[in-house]
Design a protein around this motif. Structure first.
Motif, PDB file in Angstrom:
ATOM      1  N   PHE A 182       5.540   6.696   9.610  1.00 10.80           N
ATOM      2  CA  PHE A 182       4.085   6.753   9.672  1.00 10.80           C
ATOM      3  C   PHE A 182       3.432   5.677   8.808  1.00 10.80           C
ATOM      4  O   PHE A 182       2.518   4.975   9.248  1.00 10.80           O
ATOM      5  CB  PHE A 182       3.612   8.148   9.233  1.00 10.80           C
ATOM      6  CG  PHE A 182       2.119   8.320   9.264  1.00 10.80           C
ATOM      7  CD1 PHE A 182       1.452   8.430  10.468  1.00 10.80           C
ATOM      8  CD2 PHE A 182       1.388   8.365   8.090  1.00 10.80           C
ATOM      9  CE1 PHE A 182       0.075   8.590  10.501  1.00 10.80           C
ATOM     10  CE2 PHE A 182       0.020   8.518   8.108  1.00 10.80           C
ATOM     11  CZ  PHE A 182      -0.642   8.634   9.319  1.00 10.80           C
ATOM     12  N   GLY A 183       3.901   5.531   7.569  1.00  6.00           N
ATOM     13  CA  GLY A 183       3.304   4.559   6.659  1.00  6.00           C
ATOM     14  C   GLY A 183       3.438   3.125   7.153  1.00  6.00           C
ATOM     15  O   GLY A 183       2.431   2.400   7.252  1.00  6.00           O
ATOM     16  N   PRO A 184       4.648   2.643   7.462  1.00  8.98           N
ATOM     17  CA  PRO A 184       4.773   1.277   7.989  1.00  8.98           C
ATOM     18  C   PRO A 184       4.007   1.051   9.282  1.00  8.98           C
ATOM     19  O   PRO A 184       3.520  -0.053   9.525  1.00  8.98           O
ATOM     20  CB  PRO A 184       6.283   1.135   8.206  1.00  8.98           C
ATOM     21  CG  PRO A 184       6.893   2.073   7.218  1.00  8.98           C
ATOM     22  CD  PRO A 184       5.962   3.243   7.162  1.00  8.98           C
ATOM     23  N   PRO A 238       0.806  -1.233   0.000  1.00 10.38           N
ATOM     24  CA  PRO A 238       0.000   0.000   0.000  1.00 10.38           C
ATOM     25  C   PRO A 238       0.834   1.276   0.000  1.00 10.38           C
ATOM     26  O   PRO A 238       0.324   2.356  -0.319  1.00 10.38           O
ATOM     27  CB  PRO A 238      -0.825  -0.117   1.287  1.00 10.38           C
ATOM     28  CG  PRO A 238      -0.911  -1.574   1.549  1.00 10.38           C
ATOM     29  CD  PRO A 238       0.407  -2.128   1.102  1.00 10.38           C
ATOM     30  N   LEU A 239       2.111   1.176   0.371  1.00 10.15           N
ATOM     31  CA  LEU A 239       3.003   2.330   0.337  1.00 10.15           C
ATOM     32  C   LEU A 239       3.777   2.412  -0.973  1.00 10.15           C
ATOM     33  O   LEU A 239       4.131   3.505  -1.420  1.00 10.15           O
ATOM     34  CB  LEU A 239       3.995   2.257   1.507  1.00 10.15           C
ATOM     35  CG  LEU A 239       3.388   2.214   2.907  1.00 10.15           C
ATOM     36  CD1 LEU A 239       4.483   1.990   3.948  1.00 10.15           C
ATOM     37  CD2 LEU A 239       2.629   3.496   3.211  1.00 10.15           C
ATOM     38  N   ILE A 240       4.048   1.271  -1.595  1.00  9.82           N
ATOM     39  CA  ILE A 240       4.866   1.235  -2.811  1.00  9.82           C
ATOM     40  C   ILE A 240       4.035   1.493  -4.058  1.00  9.82           C
ATOM     41  O   ILE A 240       4.418   2.287  -4.932  1.00  9.82           O
ATOM     42  CB  ILE A 240       5.600  -0.117  -2.916  1.00  9.82           C
ATOM     43  CG1 ILE A 240       6.569  -0.288  -1.739  1.00  9.82           C
ATOM     44  CG2 ILE A 240       6.350  -0.219  -4.237  1.00  9.82           C
ATOM     45  CD1 ILE A 240       7.239  -1.653  -1.685  1.00  9.82           C
ATOM     46  N   ALA A 254       7.093  -7.618   7.914  1.00 12.21           N
ATOM     47  CA  ALA A 254       7.031  -6.516   6.948  1.00 12.21           C
ATOM     48  C   ALA A 254       7.518  -5.202   7.547  1.00 12.21           C
ATOM     49  O   ALA A 254       7.409  -4.163   6.895  1.00 12.21           O
ATOM     50  CB  ALA A 254       5.600  -6.350   6.431  1.00 12.21           C
ATOM     51  N   TRP A 255       8.054  -5.235   8.759  1.00 11.62           N
ATOM     52  CA  TRP A 255       8.521  -4.001   9.383  1.00 11.62           C
ATOM     53  C   TRP A 255       9.732  -3.444   8.652  1.00 11.62           C
ATOM     54  O   TRP A 255      10.534  -4.176   8.070  1.00 11.62           O
ATOM     55  CB  TRP A 255       8.896  -4.254  10.835  1.00 11.62           C
ATOM     56  CG  TRP A 255       7.711  -4.458  11.734  1.00 11.62           C
ATOM     57  CD1 TRP A 255       6.398  -4.441  11.379  1.00 11.62           C
ATOM     58  CD2 TRP A 255       7.749  -4.736  13.138  1.00 11.62           C
ATOM     59  NE1 TRP A 255       5.599  -4.689  12.474  1.00 11.62           N
ATOM     60  CE2 TRP A 255       6.405  -4.868  13.565  1.00 11.62           C
ATOM     61  CE3 TRP A 255       8.764  -4.887  14.073  1.00 11.62           C
ATOM     62  CZ2 TRP A 255       6.077  -5.138  14.893  1.00 11.62           C
ATOM     63  CZ3 TRP A 255       8.437  -5.155  15.393  1.00 11.62           C
ATOM     64  CH2 TRP A 255       7.114  -5.277  15.803  1.00 11.62           C
ATOM     65  N   THR A 256       9.852  -2.132   8.695  1.00 17.71           N
ATOM     66  CA  THR A 256      11.025  -1.443   8.164  1.00 17.71           C
ATOM     67  C   THR A 256      11.940  -1.046   9.314  1.00 17.71           C
ATOM     68  O   THR A 256      11.593  -1.203  10.490  1.00 17.71           O
ATOM     69  CB  THR A 256      10.607  -0.207   7.368  1.00 17.71           C
ATOM     70  OG1 THR A 256       9.875   0.680   8.231  1.00 17.71           O
ATOM     71  CG2 THR A 256       9.738  -0.579   6.171  1.00 17.71           C
TER      72      THR A 256
END
Length: 294
Positions: free
Chosen positions: A228-230, A158-160, A240-242
């Motif tokens: 914020f996004g992750p 959803p961010l990419i 899926a964490w950054t």
């Protein structure tokens, strides 16, 4: 004769030292504000670096210089379960996001800079207007769309994926730079039989490398540091964490081990610092040349 030469050389050496000292003091006086600003930004990084290589007992004490250098702190952080996964996820997010942003933004910026069509200024104003809209305003409907309709919560997609539909800031920055490129180059290419797309690839893009580099760095830094996004989309899935979000979890688990926390922070910042160090010339040139023509 030799004694006279030696005697005469002494005042010359003293005068040279005085002149060198004077030039140094003048340089410091002229650049005092820049030196103070540089120290203001550099000292926190120095503090993080030194603390990251301290022992757990010495960290955050009055002794700011490590008694012994503990390079194994970096290896301990790197081998922490999940850290390598966070690093890979962040790299994927940053690289794909930057590539999609460039691929989608360059044609739009080229069209707004070179094509004359009705409503072009209105489209440009709408693009600029989207830059004034905080992401928090649309996060609820966007989350419902990606999570409930497409079932992509717990991932970074959803961010990419939205970056494949251009970025307002990147379009504006590229458009401002493209306006500085003389139109005669494109006209000459069209006389030789090139179309608009071929002229963009062979003429415009090589000349717009500084602006493209600046946009790429801006986008890469944004993706690398995005928290914020992750937090919104990937918090429910640790796989899926950054790095930015995982670092918060690491800090909570090692809140008493400030040397390890600083070592993790150093590993998170290092790629960005290294990238900017090698690309700073193109970055500064791109930012400087944009906005020359409105």
């Amino acid at each position: 004769m030799t004694a006279t030469a030696i005697t005469s050389a002494v005042p010359l050496t003293s005068a040279a030292r005085t002149a060198r000292r004077t030039r140094f003091l003048q340089w410091v006086g002229v650049h005092a504000l820049a030196i103070a600003a540089a120290l203001f930004f550099v000292l926190p990084f120095v503090f993080i670096f030194l603390t990251a290589l301290m022992s757990d007992q010495q960290a955050l004490t009055r002794n700011l210089w490590p008694d012994s250098w503990h390079w194994e702190n970096l290896r301990t952080v790197w081998e922490t379960p999940g850290f390598l996964t966070w690093w890979k996820n962040t790299l994927m997010y940053a690289v794909l996001g930057t590539a999609l942003t460039l691929i989608s933004s360059i044609p739009v910026a080229y069209a707004l800079a070179r094509f004359s069509f009705r409503g072009r200024n209105v489209v440009l104003m709408l693009v600029i207007a989207t830059m004034m809209l905080p992401p928090q305003v649309v996060i609820v409907p966007m989350y419902l769309f990606w999570a409930k309709q497409l079932h992509l919560s717990g991932t970074l997609w959803p961010l990419i994926i939205p970056m494949a539909f251009t970025d307002a800031f990147s379009v504006f920055l590229l458009r401002q730079f493209l306006l500085t490129i003389p139109k005669d180059y494109v006209d000459a290419a069209k006389v030789d039989g090139c179309g608009d797309f071929t002229a963009l690839l062979r003429i415009i893009l090589p000349m717009a490398k500084p602006a493209i580099a600046a946009v790429a760095l801006f986008q890469f830094f944004y993706c690398w540091n995005d928290y914020f996004g992750p937090q919104i989309y990937a918090s429910e899935n640790p796989a899926a964490w950054t790095l930015s979000y995982g670092l918060e979890s690491f800090k909570g688990a090692h809140h008493t081990n400030w040397n390890l926390t600083m070592a993790a922070t150093l590993l998170v910042m290092a790629p960005v610092i290294i990238l900017f160090f090698f690309a700073q010339k193109a970055f500064i040139e791109g930012v400087t040349l944009t906005g020359v023509k409105g």
